[in-house]
Scaffold this motif. Structure first.
Motif, PDB file in Angstrom:
ATOM      1  N   THR A   1      -0.075   1.996  -7.975  1.00  0.00           N
ATOM      2  CA  THR A   1       0.246   0.872  -7.092  1.00  0.00           C
ATOM      3  C   THR A   1      -0.164  -0.434  -7.758  1.00  0.00           C
ATOM      4  O   THR A   1      -1.310  -0.592  -8.182  1.00  0.00           O
ATOM      5  N   LYS A   2       0.754  -1.357  -7.843  1.00  0.00           N
ATOM      6  CA  LYS A   2       0.478  -2.639  -8.477  1.00  0.00           C
ATOM      7  C   LYS A   2      -0.216  -3.584  -7.500  1.00  0.00           C
ATOM      8  O   LYS A   2       0.089  -3.597  -6.304  1.00  0.00           O
TER       9      LYS A   2
ATOM     10  N   ASP B   1      -3.759   8.116   1.973  1.00  0.00           N
ATOM     11  CA  ASP B   1      -3.567   8.362   0.549  1.00  0.00           C
ATOM     12  C   ASP B   1      -2.086   8.183   0.235  1.00  0.00           C
ATOM     13  O   ASP B   1      -1.296   9.118   0.334  1.00  0.00           O
ATOM     14  N   ALA B   2      -1.716   6.965  -0.119  1.00  0.00           N
ATOM     15  CA  ALA B   2      -0.309   6.641  -0.398  1.00  0.00           C
ATOM     16  C   ALA B   2      -0.021   6.845  -1.871  1.00  0.00           C
ATOM     17  O   ALA B   2      -0.741   6.325  -2.730  1.00  0.00           O
ATOM     18  N   ARG B   3       1.029   7.604  -2.171  1.00  0.00           N
ATOM     19  CA  ARG B   3       1.392   7.903  -3.546  1.00  0.00           C
ATOM     20  C   ARG B   3       2.862   7.554  -3.776  1.00  0.00           C
ATOM     21  O   ARG B   3       3.718   7.911  -2.963  1.00  0.00           O
TER      22      ARG B   3
ATOM     23  N   LEU C   1       3.777  -1.864   0.705  1.00  0.00           N
ATOM     24  CA  LEU C   1       3.489  -0.891   1.761  1.00  0.00           C
ATOM     25  C   LEU C   1       2.379   0.062   1.335  1.00  0.00           C
ATOM     26  O   LEU C   1       1.546   0.463   2.166  1.00  0.00           O
ATOM     27  N   SER C   2       2.330   0.414   0.070  1.00  0.00           N
ATOM     28  CA  SER C   2       1.276   1.301  -0.417  1.00  0.00           C
ATOM     29  C   SER C   2      -0.092   0.657  -0.269  1.00  0.00           C
ATOM     30  O   SER C   2      -1.062   1.324   0.125  1.00  0.00           O
ATOM     31  N   ARG C   3      -0.197  -0.634  -0.560  1.00  0.00           N
ATOM     32  CA  ARG C   3      -1.485  -1.318  -0.385  1.00  0.00           C
ATOM     33  C   ARG C   3      -1.874  -1.385   1.085  1.00  0.00           C
ATOM     34  O   ARG C   3      -3.050  -1.229   1.434  1.00  0.00           O
TER      35      ARG C   3
ATOM     36  N   MET D   1       6.028   8.199  -1.152  1.00  0.00           N
ATOM     37  CA  MET D   1       7.114   7.218  -1.114  1.00  0.00           C
ATOM     38  C   MET D   1       7.759   7.130  -2.490  1.00  0.00           C
ATOM     39  O   MET D   1       7.114   7.381  -3.506  1.00  0.00           O
ATOM     40  N   GLU D   2       9.028   6.788  -2.478  1.00  0.00           N
ATOM     41  CA  GLU D   2       9.688   6.481  -3.741  1.00  0.00           C
ATOM     42  C   GLU D   2       9.288   5.077  -4.185  1.00  0.00           C
ATOM     43  O   GLU D   2       9.133   4.173  -3.368  1.00  0.00           O
TER      44      GLU D   2
END
Length: 316
Positions: free
Chosen positions: A87-88, A47-49, A37-39, A28-29
Motif C-alpha cells: 500500500t502506497k 488486514d487489507a491486501r 481505501l487500503s489505508r 482488493m485488486e
C-alpha cells in the motif's frame, strides 16, 4: 470463513459498513483508489491486501460480473503463494503523480519535435538527430527566409517551437521539484549513493516500491522491472524471453543504465580498466537494481569495496 455481503459503490458506504465489522482479512485488486481505501481499512483494524488484477483473473469462473469478481478476489487473497502489492502512502502517490505528469509532458515534447522534423524534411531541410542539434539550429532556420519554407509553414513551425519552449519550462519546473524532494528524502539520498542513480531514478523507485519490503530479494525487483529472462520451459526443453514489468517507470528513467546525463557517474564501471566499459559496464548495469534494492531494504548507503590486484588469487 468468507462472508457474502453487498455494498454500494460509494467509498463512504464501504467505510461505514466495514467500520462495524470485527477485524478481518480484506482483499482488493490494485486499481484506482485502492491505495486510499487500503489505508482507510488499515486504520479501522482490518488486514487489507492489494493484488495485481492479472493474478486474480485465473480464479474467476463464469462471466465477468461483480459477484464473480468478488468471489475470485476472496479466493485469491487466501492463497499462500499470492504476491501482494504494498500500500502506497500519500507522499508516495504525490511523488508518483509528479513523475506521471512529467512523463506525459516529455512524451508531448517528443511528439512536437518529431512533427517539426517531419515538416522540415518534407521541404528538404534535414537536421542532425538529437534534441540538442534541433534546438540549436531551429532558430537559424526560422530566421533565414528561403523559398524552402512557405510563410504558412514558417508560422506553423514557429507555433510548434513556442509549444516546445512552454513544455521545456514545465518539464524543468517538475524536474526541479522532483530533485528537491529527492534530496530531502533519506531513502532517495541513500539511493543516490549508488553509482548511476540520480534524483529522477531514486525518486521514481521510492514512489514505486517504498522501502522495498514487497520483494524478498533484489533479483525479484529486477524481474519486476523486466531485466531478467522470463522462463518458458517444458520438460527438458527451455526457452527464454524478456519478462514484461507491471510498472516500468524506473526502467523508463534508466535504472538499468547509468544516469550519465543528469546523474553522478559516467557510463563505465568504477574500477573498470576498459576505456569504454565493455562487458564490465553491462554487468554493472544489470546489477544496479539489485544494489538499489539492497540500499532501500537494509537502510544503508551504498559502499563500494575495491580489491587490489595483488589480493586476487590467480587460478593455476
Amino acid at each position: 470463513m468468507v462472508e457474502y455481503r453487498s455494498f454500494g459503490r460509494s467509498y463512504h458506504q464501504v467505510e461505514a459498513r466495514l467500520a462495524n465489522l470485527p477485524p478481518c482479512l480484506i482483499g482488493m485488486e490494485a486499481c484506482v483508489g485502492a491505495h486510499h481505501l487500503s489505508r482507510k481499512l488499515a486504520s479501522l483494524g482490518h488486514d487489507a491486501r492489494l493484488m495485481p488484477a492479472k493474478y486474480v483473473r485465473p480464479y474467476s469462473k463464469g462471466q465477468k460480473n461483480d459477484f464473480n469478481d468478488a468471489e475470485a478476489i476472496a479466493e485469491a487473497v487466501q492463497r499462500p503463494t499470492m504476491k501482494f502489492v504494498a500500500t502506497k502512502t500519500a507522499e508516495q502517490l504525490d511523488l508518483q503523480a509528479l513523475h506521471r505528469v512529467r512523463e506525459r509532458l516529455v512524451s508531448q515534447r517528443t511528439g512536437i519535435i518529431n512533427q517539426i522534423r517531419a515538416f522540415m524534411l518534407e521541404r528538404g531541410i534535414a537536421v542532425r538527430q538529437g534534441i540538442g542539434f534541433l534546438r540549436t539550429e531551429l532558430p537559424t532556420i526560422l530566421a533565414t527566409r528561403t523559398d524552402a519554407l512557405s510563410p504558412r509553414m514558417l508560422r506553423v513551425i514557429e507555433e510548434l517551437a513556442g509549444d516546445w519552449r512552454r513544455l521545456d519550462q514545465r518539464i524543468d519546473g517538475l524536474s526541479g521539484e522532483i530533485e528537491a524532494l529527492a534530496r530531502q528524502d533519506q531513502a532517495c539520498s541513500r539511493l543516490m549513493t549508488v553509482p548511476g542513480i540520480g534524483p529522477i531514478i531514486s525518486s521514481a523507485m521510492v514512489a514505486a516500491i517504498g522501502t522495498g519490503d514487497v520483494f524478498s530479494k533484489g533479483r525479484d525487483f529486477g524481474a519486476w522491472l523486466g531485466l531478467v529472462p522470463k522462463q518458458i520451459s517444458s520438460a527438458k526443453s527451455q526457452g527464454a524471453a524478456i519478462a514484461t514489468c507491471a510498472f516500468c517507470s524506473c526502467r523508463r528513467h534508466g535504472l538499468c543504465w547509468s544516469e550519465s546525463r543528469t546523474g553522478n557517474v559516467t557510463g563505465s564501471n568504477p574500477g573498470s580498466k576498459s576505456p569504454r566499459g565493455g562487458c564490465t559496464t553491462t554487468c554493472w548495469r544489470s546489477r544496479s537494481p539489485t544494489s538499489a534494492w539492497a540500499v532501500l531494504a537494509k537502510g544503508r548507503a551504498f559502499e563500494l569495496t575495491r580489491t587490489d590486484d595483488a589480493d586476487i588469487v590467480q587460478p593455476a
